[in-house]
Design a protein around this motif. Structure first.
Motif, PDB file in Angstrom:
ATOM      1  N   MET A 183       0.868  -1.052   0.118  1.00 34.58           N
ATOM      2  CA  MET A 183      -0.101   0.142  -0.071  1.00 34.58           C
ATOM      3  C   MET A 183       0.793   1.043  -0.016  1.00 34.58           C
ATOM      4  O   MET A 183       0.484   2.223  -0.711  1.00 34.58           O
ATOM      5  CB  MET A 183      -1.249  -0.031   1.420  1.00 34.58           C
ATOM      6  CG  MET A 183      -2.045  -1.292   1.129  1.00 34.58           C
ATOM      7  SD  MET A 183      -2.815  -1.124  -0.436  1.00 34.58           S
ATOM      8  CE  MET A 183      -3.724   0.219  -0.455  1.00 34.58           C
ATOM      9  N   ASN A 184       1.956   1.174   0.824  1.00 42.33           N
ATOM     10  CA  ASN A 184       2.921   2.318   0.757  1.00 42.33           C
ATOM     11  C   ASN A 184       3.224   2.892  -0.681  1.00 42.33           C
ATOM     12  O   ASN A 184       3.443   3.946  -1.000  1.00 42.33           O
ATOM     13  CB  ASN A 184       3.800   2.264   1.955  1.00 42.33           C
ATOM     14  CG  ASN A 184       3.389   2.461   3.313  1.00 42.33           C
ATOM     15  OD1 ASN A 184       2.563   3.082   3.518  1.00 42.33           O
ATOM     16  ND2 ASN A 184       4.063   1.720   4.176  1.00 42.33           N
ATOM     17  N   ALA A 185       3.802   1.657  -1.150  1.00 44.16           N
ATOM     18  CA  ALA A 185       4.402   1.770  -2.640  1.00 44.16           C
ATOM     19  C   ALA A 185       3.460   2.562  -3.406  1.00 44.16           C
ATOM     20  O   ALA A 185       3.635   3.312  -4.396  1.00 44.16           O
ATOM     21  CB  ALA A 185       5.080   0.552  -3.159  1.00 44.16           C
ATOM     22  N   ILE A 186       2.180   1.823  -3.515  1.00 43.33           N
ATOM     23  CA  ILE A 186       1.147   2.305  -4.496  1.00 43.33           C
ATOM     24  C   ILE A 186       0.732   3.740  -4.132  1.00 43.33           C
ATOM     25  O   ILE A 186       0.538   4.483  -5.102  1.00 43.33           O
ATOM     26  CB  ILE A 186      -0.020   1.189  -4.254  1.00 43.33           C
ATOM     27  CG1 ILE A 186       0.262  -0.347  -4.813  1.00 43.33           C
ATOM     28  CG2 ILE A 186      -1.329   1.884  -5.060  1.00 43.33           C
ATOM     29  CD1 ILE A 186       1.075  -0.262  -6.097  1.00 43.33           C
ATOM     30  N   GLN A 187       0.422   4.069  -2.792  1.00 44.59           N
ATOM     31  CA  GLN A 187       0.305   5.189  -2.362  1.00 44.59           C
ATOM     32  C   GLN A 187       1.302   6.529  -2.623  1.00 44.59           C
ATOM     33  O   GLN A 187       1.026   7.570  -3.150  1.00 44.59           O
ATOM     34  CB  GLN A 187      -0.108   5.305  -0.945  1.00 44.59           C
ATOM     35  CG  GLN A 187      -1.643   4.564  -0.642  1.00 44.59           C
ATOM     36  CD  GLN A 187      -1.830   4.382   0.603  1.00 44.59           C
ATOM     37  OE1 GLN A 187      -0.891   4.884   1.526  1.00 44.59           O
ATOM     38  NE2 GLN A 187      -2.927   3.894   1.136  1.00 44.59           N
ATOM     39  N   ALA A 188       2.464   5.804  -2.838  1.00 41.81           N
ATOM     40  CA  ALA A 188       3.739   6.911  -3.165  1.00 41.81           C
ATOM     41  C   ALA A 188       3.634   7.041  -4.698  1.00 41.81           C
ATOM     42  O   ALA A 188       4.487   7.594  -5.242  1.00 41.81           O
ATOM     43  CB  ALA A 188       5.107   6.166  -2.609  1.00 41.81           C
ATOM     44  N   GLY A 189       2.964   6.244  -5.366  1.00 47.22           N
ATOM     45  CA  GLY A 189       2.888   6.701  -6.861  1.00 47.22           C
ATOM     46  C   GLY A 189       3.428   5.419  -7.879  1.00 47.22           C
ATOM     47  O   GLY A 189       3.429   5.596  -9.202  1.00 47.22           O
ATOM     48  N   ALA A 190       3.767   4.188  -7.249  1.00 50.12           N
ATOM     49  CA  ALA A 190       4.221   3.310  -8.002  1.00 50.12           C
ATOM     50  C   ALA A 190       2.973   2.511  -8.641  1.00 50.12           C
ATOM     51  O   ALA A 190       1.825   2.596  -7.952  1.00 50.12           O
ATOM     52  CB  ALA A 190       4.708   2.045  -7.280  1.00 50.12           C
ATOM     53  N   VAL A 191       3.125   2.079  -9.838  1.00 48.55           N
ATOM     54  CA  VAL A 191       1.949   1.337 -10.397  1.00 48.55           C
ATOM     55  C   VAL A 191       1.826   0.008 -10.048  1.00 48.55           C
ATOM     56  O   VAL A 191       0.599  -0.482 -10.233  1.00 48.55           O
ATOM     57  CB  VAL A 191       1.967   1.603 -12.112  1.00 48.55           C
ATOM     58  CG1 VAL A 191       1.922   2.895 -12.607  1.00 48.55           C
ATOM     59  CG2 VAL A 191       3.209   0.663 -12.764  1.00 48.55           C
TER      60      VAL A 191
END
Length: 190
Positions: A170-178
């Motif tokens: 979730m942290n990676a996705i929320q930071a902008g990772a696809v």
């Protein structure tokens, strides 16, 4: 030729990418719903069989070409893989291999290790020169860095390495990772 738009869409639709590092991982990934598999092992004698098994299951096979034993680091390795296997794309840390794979119509992921601020600057230069379809950054558990990076790049970013649980995803996705990539089969089920 790989269908770049279809692969991109599949990654964005199911942002947990299964990375396999052995035959056990291959067998396990075949039972999962996710459609994209990063192959992180093999050699010139068995890579065709690994790719075939994944493709026969209706999944996208993207090979980390740098990790295939017996291949050189020269562009001819990409030609060899394209002729020998039915792979959809490659992952590599080597810009020349990414460029060659693009010429051959393969989906391309530039893998980049973020060690310091100099590496960040170098990645931005590589993006414009190499023009991969996606960039995978490692380690993938740095949401502040991921956010800063995704805001400064045009190319979609995948976070990989050290992703261990739902919070990391979730942290990676929320930071902008696809998407994220992981060899951890428990993460595949999230």
């Amino acid at each position: 030729m790989a269908d770049i738009a279809r692969i991109t869409e599949m990654i964005e639709f199911n942002p947990v990418i299964m990375s396999v590092k052995d035959w056990e991982g291959v067998e396990r990934c075949l039972t999962m719903d996710s459609k994209v598999v990063f192959i992180l092992f093999g050699n010139i004698c068995n890579i065709s069989e690994i790719v075939k098994k994944i493709r026969d299951a209706g999944k996208i096979a993207i090979v980390h070409i740098d990790l295939i034993a017996g291949l050189s680091s020269r562009e001819v390795a990409v030609d060899f893989m394209k002729q020998l296997t039915d792979l959809d794309g490659i992952i590599s840390t080597r810009p020349a291999l990414i460029r060659r794979a693009r010429e051959l119509g393969l989906f391309t992921i530039l893998r980049f290790f973020l060690l310091d601020s100099l590496a960040l600057q170098n990645l931005k230069k590589q993006e414009s020169v190499v023009q991969p379809d996606m960039i995978e950054i490692l380690p993938g558990v740095m949401p502040k860095v991921t956010k800063r990076l995704t805001e400064g790049l045009k190319t979609p970013v995948i976070c990989g390495g050290l992703i261990a649980d739902r919070d990391d995803v979730m942290n990676a996705i929320q930071a902008g990772a696809v998407a994220i990539s992981s060899t951890n089969a428990d993460v595949w089920e999230l």
